[in-house]
Design a protein around this motif. Structure first.
Motif, PDB file in Angstrom:
ATOM      1  N   ALA A  16      72.187  84.121  47.188  1.00 46.05           N
ATOM      2  CA  ALA A  16      71.545  85.213  47.937  1.00 46.05           C
ATOM      3  C   ALA A  16      70.275  84.726  48.636  1.00 46.05           C
ATOM      4  O   ALA A  16      70.029  85.040  49.811  1.00 46.05           O
ATOM      5  N   GLU A  17      69.485  83.923  47.918  1.00 46.97           N
ATOM      6  CA  GLU A  17      68.218  83.423  48.492  1.00 46.97           C
ATOM      7  C   GLU A  17      68.489  82.460  49.642  1.00 46.97           C
ATOM      8  O   GLU A  17      67.798  82.483  50.668  1.00 46.97           O
ATOM      9  N   SER A  18      69.501  81.624  49.479  1.00 40.38           N
ATOM     10  CA  SER A  18      69.827  80.646  50.520  1.00 40.38           C
ATOM     11  C   SER A  18      70.288  81.345  51.802  1.00 40.38           C
ATOM     12  O   SER A  18      69.868  80.993  52.909  1.00 40.38           O
ATOM     13  N   VAL A  19      71.132  82.360  51.625  1.00 42.54           N
ATOM     14  CA  VAL A  19      71.607  83.128  52.797  1.00 42.54           C
ATOM     15  C   VAL A  19      70.409  83.831  53.449  1.00 42.54           C
ATOM     16  O   VAL A  19      70.254  83.819  54.675  1.00 42.54           O
ATOM     17  N   LYS A  20      69.546  84.415  52.604  1.00 44.88           N
ATOM     18  CA  LYS A  20      68.371  85.139  53.116  1.00 44.88           C
ATOM     19  C   LYS A  20      67.498  84.221  53.974  1.00 44.88           C
ATOM     20  O   LYS A  20      66.936  84.643  54.977  1.00 44.88           O
ATOM     21  N   ARG A  21      67.422  82.939  53.580  1.00 45.85           N
ATOM     22  CA  ARG A  21      66.594  81.993  54.338  1.00 45.85           C
ATOM     23  C   ARG A  21      67.288  81.503  55.607  1.00 45.85           C
ATOM     24  O   ARG A  21      66.727  80.696  56.358  1.00 45.85           O
ATOM     25  N   GLY A  22      68.518  81.903  55.792  1.00 45.08           N
ATOM     26  CA  GLY A  22      69.235  81.496  57.005  1.00 45.08           C
ATOM     27  C   GLY A  22      69.867  80.117  56.895  1.00 45.08           C
ATOM     28  O   GLY A  22      70.286  79.541  57.904  1.00 45.08           O
ATOM     29  N   TYR A  23      69.957  79.587  55.678  1.00 45.78           N
ATOM     30  CA  TYR A  23      70.611  78.283  55.512  1.00 45.78           C
ATOM     31  C   TYR A  23      72.127  78.458  55.555  1.00 45.78           C
ATOM     32  O   TYR A  23      72.644  79.477  55.103  1.00 45.78           O
ATOM     33  N   ASN A  24      72.819  77.449  56.086  1.00 39.06           N
ATOM     34  CA  ASN A  24      74.273  77.431  55.956  1.00 39.06           C
ATOM     35  C   ASN A  24      74.570  77.245  54.483  1.00 39.06           C
ATOM     36  O   ASN A  24      74.220  76.214  53.902  1.00 39.06           O
ATOM     37  N   THR A  25      75.210  78.229  53.879  1.00 42.30           N
ATOM     38  CA  THR A  25      75.347  78.256  52.416  1.00 42.30           C
ATOM     39  C   THR A  25      76.804  78.143  51.994  1.00 42.30           C
ATOM     40  O   THR A  25      77.640  78.933  52.425  1.00 42.30           O
ATOM     41  N   ILE A  26      77.079  77.134  51.168  1.00 38.63           N
ATOM     42  CA  ILE A  26      78.437  76.952  50.655  1.00 38.63           C
ATOM     43  C   ILE A  26      78.408  77.247  49.157  1.00 38.63           C
ATOM     44  O   ILE A  26      77.713  76.556  48.394  1.00 38.63           O
ATOM     45  N   ALA A  27      79.142  78.268  48.754  1.00 35.45           N
ATOM     46  CA  ALA A  27      79.200  78.634  47.328  1.00 35.45           C
ATOM     47  C   ALA A  27      80.474  78.053  46.736  1.00 35.45           C
ATOM     48  O   ALA A  27      81.578  78.429  47.121  1.00 35.45           O
ATOM     49  N   LEU A  28      80.304  77.102  45.789  1.00 36.84           N
ATOM     50  CA  LEU A  28      81.483  76.521  45.139  1.00 36.84           C
ATOM     51  C   LEU A  28      81.885  77.408  43.950  1.00 36.84           C
ATOM     52  O   LEU A  28      81.043  77.734  43.111  1.00 36.84           O
TER      53      LEU A  28
END
Ligand code: NAP
Length: 251
Positions: A16-28
């Motif tokens: 959630a925090e990574s998406v909030k920061r606008g990072y390309n986020t890959i959830a394994l």
């Protein structure tokens, strides 16, 4: 940012925090069904919105490396929030050590070449008595010994869920778990969202690189006795303590 153990309590908060920061986020995740079933959508739908969910077996080193090298943008940071569900030696070494090492090695692979590795560890590793703590320490040692990626090891004190879990335990008829006599051991839990923020700050804050960091909540640590005094329920806790001691001798 690639997050292993993304479906876990802290993993979810990091996604959630990574998406909030606008990072390309890959959830394994180990099972897409866990996220995309009806129940999964209720649990993860909102959190994983904006993240790419990828199914992979983190225990399979080759599959994991192939999975990371197939990501169509460069991997900058790998965050491991993997944790074995039970603390047996076999499970702890399979997940907290080996699967986490697989994540690091995938990041070191020439086809991936990640820059930074962030590890969710535990404050209790300072005094390693349990297999779980020893497995984590073994991985921490290997992480610190390599030079391909910069790294940050985060050792949180306690999570909110561990404290609130006591109430659920009591509601289900289980005893309150008291450490020592309730007057010495102090607890300073941290919220999962604040822990996730701190963990991802390690990506950009050089002072948090190649270090082991302890972290707790912003408040003063409290003993169980202090908590009892604050809430005015010292007598209640004392009664539970005495009854439990009589019943089980196993607090
Ligand atoms: N509780 C506390 O107060 C506290 C305090 C400080 C530190 N810690 C440390 O924090 C960690 C626990 O974090 P948490 O509560 O976020 O854990 P959690 O909710 O149990 O999440 C663990 C994650 O690891 C994944 N996982 C476990 N076994 C796996 C396997 N065989 N293959 C693939 N994935 C697997 C789980 O996937 P699934 O969802 O598919 O199962 C999940 O995503 C532990 O290392 C603990 O020592 C805890």
């Amino acid at each position: 940012v690639v997050i292993a153990g993304a479906t876990g309590y802290i993993g979810k908060a990091v996604v959630a925090e990574s998406v909030k920061r606008g990072y390309n986020t890959i959830a394994l995740v180990r099972s897409l069904d866990k996220v995309f079933s009806e129940e999964g959508q209720r649990l993860y739908g909102e959190t994983f919105k904006g993240a790419k969910v990828v199914q992979v077996d983190v225990s399979d080193a080759d599959q994991l490396t192939k999975c990371m090298s197939a990501i169509d943008i460069p991997v900058d940071t790998i965050v491991s929030c993997l944790a074995s569900p039970v603390g047996t030696k076999k499970e702890a070494y399979a997940i907290d050590y080996q699967a986490t090492l697989n994540c690091l090695n995938a990041g070191r692979d020439p086809a991936v070449k990640a820059r930074h590795f962030i590890l969710l560890s535990a404050f209790c590793c300072r005094r390693p008595l349990l297999q779980l703590q020893q497995a984590k320490l073994k991985f921490e040692g290997e992480l610190a010994a390599q030079n391909d990626l910069t790294w940050s090891v985060i050792r949180p004190t306690a999570f909110f869920k561990s404290v609130s879990g006591q109430l659920e335990g009591i509601q289900n008829g289980n005893p309150y778990v008291l450490f020592g006599d309730g007057a010495v051991t102090r607890c300073n839990p941290i919220a999962e969202s604040e822990l996730a923020e701190y963990m991802l700050n390690c990506m950009t804050d050089e002072s948090k690189c190649n270090k082991i960091m302890n972290i707790g909540g912003p408040d003063k640590p409290l003993t169980n006795k202090m908590l009892g005094d604050v809430s005015g329920c010292t007598i209640f806790i004392t009664i539970i303590f005495i009854l439990d001691k009589i019943n089980s001798h196993n607090i």
